[in-house]
Design an enzyme around this catalytic site. Structure first.
Site, PDB file in Angstrom:
ATOM      1  NE  ARG A   1      -4.030   2.437   2.387  1.00 50.78           N
ATOM      2  CZ  ARG A   1      -4.184   3.192   1.402  1.00 50.78           C
ATOM      3  NH1 ARG A   1      -4.984   3.302   0.668  1.00 50.78           N
ATOM      4  NH2 ARG A   1      -3.093   3.894   1.219  1.00 50.78           N
TER       5      ARG A   1
ATOM      6  CB  CYS B   1      -0.934   0.009   1.125  1.00 49.39           C
ATOM      7  SG  CYS B   1      -0.141   0.096   2.780  1.00 49.39           S
TER       8      CYS B   1
END
Length: 111
Positions: A68, A63
């Site tokens: 994430r 990410c």
């Protein structure tokens, strides 16, 4: 997802040539700059689309900075995948001067 510290991880330098990379950033981030050949599934779409990720090979999840991708790595591991969280994300990728492409017609960048 209790202990995220025990998930497999790798630096951008440790990603093997030709490895499967899954980018879980949002569309605008992807369009601004991404790894050529990476697979793009935004994190919020992963519960519906995880079947598109190959089960039989290591998948390096990336990410922008690593948060994430850590969540996506934990999620995929629950379903029998072999995910590896990429430490530092696309920021580290850009800092290492690794190649990127964009969908905007402009020089690739990390947003």
């Amino acid at each position: 997802m209790d202990n995220l510290d025990n998930l497999p991880s790798a630096s951008v330098e440790e990603i093997p040539e030709g490895a499967r990379v899954l980018d879980v950033r949002e569309d605008e981030e992807w369009e601004a700059g991404h790894i050529d050949g990476a697979q793009h599934i935004p994190l919020r779409q992963l519960p519906e689309r995880y079947g598109e990720v190959p089960v039989d090979e290591d998948v390096y999840v990336i990410c922008r900075s690593g948060g994430r991708s850590l969540k996506a790595t934990a999620y995929l591991q629950q379903y029998g995948f072999d995910p590896v969280n990429v430490l530092g994300g696309m920021g580290a990728w850009m800092d290492a001067e690794k190649p990127m492409v964009s969908e905007t017609g402009e020089s690739p960048t990390v947003r």
